[in-house]
Write a protein that holds these residues in place. Structure first.
Motif, PDB file in Angstrom:
ATOM      1  N   VAL A  34      -4.629   1.286  10.697  1.00  0.00           N
ATOM      2  CA  VAL A  34      -4.283   0.152   9.835  1.00  0.00           C
ATOM      3  C   VAL A  34      -3.183   0.621   8.889  1.00  0.00           C
ATOM      4  O   VAL A  34      -3.319   1.665   8.247  1.00  0.00           O
ATOM      5  N   ASP A  35      -2.104  -0.145   8.793  1.00  0.00           N
ATOM      6  CA  ASP A  35      -0.923   0.358   8.079  1.00  0.00           C
ATOM      7  C   ASP A  35      -0.876  -0.050   6.609  1.00  0.00           C
ATOM      8  O   ASP A  35       0.188  -0.010   5.999  1.00  0.00           O
ATOM      9  N   ASN A  44       3.483   1.803   4.750  1.00  0.00           N
ATOM     10  CA  ASN A  44       3.866   3.219   4.724  1.00  0.00           C
ATOM     11  C   ASN A  44       3.554   3.907   3.403  1.00  0.00           C
ATOM     12  O   ASN A  44       3.959   5.039   3.187  1.00  0.00           O
ATOM     13  N   LYS A  45       2.859   3.211   2.486  1.00  0.00           N
ATOM     14  CA  LYS A  45       2.411   3.929   1.295  1.00  0.00           C
ATOM     15  C   LYS A  45       1.061   4.572   1.605  1.00  0.00           C
ATOM     16  O   LYS A  45       0.892   5.768   1.477  1.00  0.00           O
ATOM     17  N   PHE A  46       0.100   3.728   1.967  1.00  0.00           N
ATOM     18  CA  PHE A  46      -1.200   4.236   2.375  1.00  0.00           C
ATOM     19  C   PHE A  46      -1.507   3.726   3.784  1.00  0.00           C
ATOM     20  O   PHE A  46      -1.090   2.634   4.147  1.00  0.00           O
ATOM     21  N   PHE A  47      -2.262   4.489   4.518  1.00  0.00           N
ATOM     22  CA  PHE A  47      -2.770   3.992   5.788  1.00  0.00           C
ATOM     23  C   PHE A  47      -4.151   4.583   6.013  1.00  0.00           C
ATOM     24  O   PHE A  47      -4.542   5.550   5.344  1.00  0.00           O
ATOM     25  N   PRO A  89      -7.731   9.372   6.013  1.00  0.00           N
ATOM     26  CA  PRO A  89      -7.307  10.759   6.252  1.00  0.00           C
ATOM     27  C   PRO A  89      -7.167  11.559   4.961  1.00  0.00           C
ATOM     28  O   PRO A  89      -6.822  11.014   3.912  1.00  0.00           O
TER      29      PRO A  89
ATOM     30  N   PRO B  26      -0.930  -2.200  14.459  1.00  0.00           N
ATOM     31  CA  PRO B  26      -2.168  -1.848  13.757  1.00  0.00           C
ATOM     32  C   PRO B  26      -3.365  -2.651  14.262  1.00  0.00           C
ATOM     33  O   PRO B  26      -3.257  -3.845  14.532  1.00  0.00           O
ATOM     34  N   LEU B  87      -1.047  12.751  12.344  1.00  0.00           N
ATOM     35  CA  LEU B  87      -0.983  12.109  11.033  1.00  0.00           C
ATOM     36  C   LEU B  87       0.182  12.647  10.203  1.00  0.00           C
ATOM     37  O   LEU B  87       0.514  13.832  10.288  1.00  0.00           O
ATOM     38  N   ARG B  88       0.736  11.773   9.432  1.00  0.00           N
ATOM     39  CA  ARG B  88       1.792  12.164   8.490  1.00  0.00           C
ATOM     40  C   ARG B  88       1.295  13.287   7.560  1.00  0.00           C
ATOM     41  O   ARG B  88       0.145  13.269   7.114  1.00  0.00           O
ATOM     42  N   ASP B 153       3.622   6.958   9.275  1.00  0.00           N
ATOM     43  CA  ASP B 153       2.181   7.211   9.177  1.00  0.00           C
ATOM     44  C   ASP B 153       1.716   8.109  10.326  1.00  0.00           C
ATOM     45  O   ASP B 153       0.912   9.021  10.134  1.00  0.00           O
TER      46      ASP B 153
END
Lengths: 165, 163
Positions: A34-35, A44-47, A89, B26, B87-88, B153
């Motif tokens: 989930v982006d 692209n800030k949190f995922f 993560p 997603p 992962l990033r 991401d």
């Protein structure tokens, strides 16, 4: 009054052990990218990753009953609005996600069940921090604003998120 | 002599778009957590989706993902295929040097599903950047390594071992 409560050792040890093993063992449990987190439009800030279990009046996963059934009676759930597993993560430093309520269009209760122990947490609108302790259940009035976080000491921070009446 | 080959714009644009949408949109494609990258000593985790192993498709997504690649690569014998999602990280992390399959003469393909600043390292002087719709072909005996990226991401690639 908007209330919350924390219940430790919520599930019997054998039930919790089986459930957590099913979800957290590498290679066993499907998770979907989930982006964004918590309604943020800042891609692209949190995922994170999630596994939807129940939404819009129907199960969305074969894992629905095995995972959620122990909570139906344990919490006293009359109707499920949504159930899902979230996996955040690990990050270099703890990231706090956006404050939100899960559903602002209907009265509901929210439950967050902590599947693994880590240094991430849930922060409530009054500043209270509920730490991620395995087999801990946080139940809060669905009107309480709260936010999740990442952790720095486990590969993934796993929680089960339930919204119900 | 180069023991690898890079082919850009490998799949027709519409075919690639279908494939990348399937994997990258997603909430659509299931990934499975793995705590063993490359040689097992690598720090961190990644997510995988196994498509084919032990002579058999093992995913309902096998045909949708692999048919276009099999057709355009002309693969006769598939040994293993999987989707990798790294992962990033704050800084690019290079994973352990390895060959995918030891003891069997095998070709390796890495198909880059999204563009990012990660790469495949062939040797000290040669890296192959992650460019969407790029195919890297390697002799299976070539030691190589993957990396994370810092600008997306996920760094997503399809790893194929074939004859």
């Amino acid at each position: 009054m908007k209330e919350y409560k924390v219940i430790d050792n919520f599930l019997p040890e054998d039930v919790f052990s089986e459930m957590s093993r099913e979800i957290t063992s590498p290679g066993k449990f499907p998770l979907y990218y989930v982006d964004f987190i918590a309604f943020s439009k800042e891609r692209n800030k949190f995922f994170y990753f999630e596994h939807p279990l129940f939404y819009r009046s129907r199960p969305t996963s074969d894992f629905y009953l095995p995972i959620v059934e122990p909570f139906l009676e344990g919490i006293g759930i009359n109707a499920i609005i949504r159930a899902k597993v979230n996996a955040y993560p690990k990050t270099e430093s703890i990231e706090e996600h956006g404050k939100h309520v899960d559903f602002d269009n209907m009265p509901n209760d929210t439950a967050i069940f902590y599947i693994n122990t880590n240094n991430g947490f849930t922060r409530l609108e009054n500043g209270t921090v509920v730490e991620s302790v395995a087999n801990r259940l946080l139940i809060l009035d669905g009107a309480i604003y709260h936010n999740s976080s990442s952790c720095t000491d486990a590969d993934l921070r796993f929680v089960l998120n339930l919204n119900f009446i | 002599m180069n023991n690898y080959k890079v082919m850009d714009n490998f799949l027709p644009e519409d075919v690639f778009k279908n494939l990348s949408d399937l994997i990258l949109t997603p909430g659509t494609f299931p990934f499975f957590y793995s705590n063993e990258i490359a040689d097992g000593d690598d720090p961190g985790i990644y997510f995988i989706h196994n498509l084919f192993a032990d002579c058999f498709p093992i995913s309902p997504y096998y045909e949708a993902v692999m048919n276009p690649l099999i057709e355009h690569m002309g693969i006769n014998t598939l040994h293993r295929s999987k989707v990798n999602a790294y992962l990033r990280t704050e800084k690019i992390v290079e994973h352990g040097r390895h060959v995918d399959v030891e003891g069997i003469p095998m070709n390796v393909a890495v198909f880059y599903v999204n563009s990012n600043n990660g790469f495949t390292r062939i040797d000290e002087n040669n890296v192959v950047s992650s460019v969407a719709n790029r195919l890297l072909l390697l002799d299976g005996s070539v030691v190589h390594n993957s990396t994370t990226c810092t600008d997306q991401d996920l760094r997503v690639s399809i790893n194929i071992n074939f004859l």
